[in-house]
Scaffold this motif. Sequence first.
Motif, PDB file in Angstrom:
ATOM      1  N   VAL A 101       5.625   0.994   0.974  1.00  0.00           N
ATOM      2  CA  VAL A 101       4.530   0.646   0.071  1.00  0.00           C
ATOM      3  C   VAL A 101       3.226   1.272   0.550  1.00  0.00           C
ATOM      4  CG1 VAL A 101       3.154  -1.285  -0.801  1.00  0.00           C
ATOM      5  CG2 VAL A 101       5.633  -1.457  -0.737  1.00  0.00           C
ATOM      6  N   ARG A 102       2.967   1.218   1.818  1.00  0.00           N
ATOM      7  CA  ARG A 102       1.793   1.813   2.475  1.00  0.00           C
ATOM      8  C   ARG A 102       0.607   2.054   1.560  1.00  0.00           C
ATOM      9  NH1 ARG A 102       3.411   5.878   7.189  1.00  0.00           N
ATOM     10  NH2 ARG A 102       1.267   6.450   6.793  1.00  0.00           N
ATOM     11  N   CYS A 103      -0.174   1.048   1.380  1.00  0.00           N
ATOM     12  CA  CYS A 103      -1.343   1.110   0.500  1.00  0.00           C
ATOM     13  C   CYS A 103      -2.417   2.079   0.994  1.00  0.00           C
ATOM     14  CB  CYS A 103      -1.953  -0.278   0.360  1.00  0.00           C
ATOM     15  SG  CYS A 103      -0.795  -1.515  -0.224  1.00  0.00           S
ATOM     16  N   TRP A 104      -2.395   2.457   2.267  1.00  0.00           N
ATOM     17  CA  TRP A 104      -3.458   3.286   2.831  1.00  0.00           C
ATOM     18  C   TRP A 104      -3.212   4.783   2.651  1.00  0.00           C
ATOM     19  CZ3 TRP A 104      -0.183   0.165   5.594  1.00  0.00           C
ATOM     20  CH2 TRP A 104       0.792   0.805   6.342  1.00  0.00           C
ATOM     21  N   MET A 114       5.753  -3.130  -6.571  1.00  0.00           N
ATOM     22  CA  MET A 114       5.722  -3.189  -5.107  1.00  0.00           C
ATOM     23  C   MET A 114       4.906  -4.390  -4.631  1.00  0.00           C
ATOM     24  SD  MET A 114       5.342   0.714  -3.863  1.00  0.00           S
ATOM     25  CE  MET A 114       6.602   1.941  -4.178  1.00  0.00           C
ATOM     26  N   ILE A 115       3.779  -4.638  -5.280  1.00  0.00           N
ATOM     27  CA  ILE A 115       2.939  -5.782  -4.908  1.00  0.00           C
ATOM     28  C   ILE A 115       3.696  -7.082  -5.157  1.00  0.00           C
ATOM     29  CG2 ILE A 115       0.826  -7.051  -5.457  1.00  0.00           C
ATOM     30  CD1 ILE A 115      -0.421  -4.291  -6.160  1.00  0.00           C
ATOM     31  N   LEU A 135      11.835   4.780   0.096  1.00  0.00           N
ATOM     32  CA  LEU A 135      11.820   3.801   1.180  1.00  0.00           C
ATOM     33  C   LEU A 135      11.595   2.382   0.633  1.00  0.00           C
ATOM     34  CD1 LEU A 135      12.239   4.154   4.166  1.00  0.00           C
ATOM     35  CD2 LEU A 135       9.775   4.314   4.476  1.00  0.00           C
ATOM     36  N   ALA A 136      10.695   2.246  -0.326  1.00  0.00           N
ATOM     37  CA  ALA A 136      10.447   0.930  -0.929  1.00  0.00           C
ATOM     38  C   ALA A 136      11.686   0.440  -1.673  1.00  0.00           C
ATOM     39  CB  ALA A 136       9.248   1.000  -1.873  1.00  0.00           C
ATOM     40  N   LEU A 183      12.876  -1.492  -8.219  1.00  0.00           N
ATOM     41  CA  LEU A 183      12.336  -0.742  -9.357  1.00  0.00           C
ATOM     42  C   LEU A 183      11.632   0.539  -8.901  1.00  0.00           C
ATOM     43  CD1 LEU A 183      10.934  -3.653 -11.565  1.00  0.00           C
ATOM     44  CD2 LEU A 183      13.036  -2.343 -11.912  1.00  0.00           C
ATOM     45  N   SER A 184      11.314   0.625  -7.608  1.00  0.00           N
ATOM     46  CA  SER A 184      10.701   1.835  -7.062  1.00  0.00           C
ATOM     47  C   SER A 184      11.632   3.038  -7.196  1.00  0.00           C
ATOM     48  CB  SER A 184      10.344   1.627  -5.585  1.00  0.00           C
ATOM     49  OG  SER A 184       9.446   0.552  -5.460  1.00  0.00           O
TER      50      SER A 184
END
Length: 188
Positions: free
Chosen positions: A107-110, A11-12, A118-119, A180-181
């Motif tokens: 991705v929403r890192c928080w 994702m990053i 979704l990703a 790949l998610s």
Amino acid sequence: YLPNMRTPTEMIVGMVLCHCGLLLTFTGTVAPSWRQVSHMSNQPIDFVLEQGIWDICTEQQSTHDRLCGQADELAYFEQVPVQVAQGMMPTSLALTLLGLVVAALGVRCWQKEPQHLLAGVAGLMLLLSGLLSLVPASWYTHELWTLPAPAGGTLVAGYGLVLSYLGSCLEILGGLALTLSFHHCCKE
């Protein structure tokens, strides 16, 4: 059991590549140099004509005198590869922006866990946007020497075309990384 708080590497990588791809594709789209024509008959040796998909510029390289908005005397803008690029490049940019918004939501890192579905969907959108900009760049390159140009000129690909290529490739790679998610969805 504590959930993994880290954002998955794919994702990053996908987000970084797609943002870089957007920047390069945008620059390539608005740049007035998809093709450069130099060494034209009846012109000084340092005179260069730059043709983009929106504008035509001339430059006297020794004095750096640059004039854009030149008249399209050769019906360059009426050529099919140029018109296709005028339609597909902005469409690609819009889809990239939409894909990045969807990717940011996925991705929403928080939050504790990213939304893998979704990703993955965002990855497909970004992959498609990369293909949408790769097609006109490739077609234009294929037709580079057949598009109308002043007599006796030397033709070379301009920086706008090169940046469009690079941006398209980065978006495709970034989109593939985000897809790949879907692997995590299959596990669940």
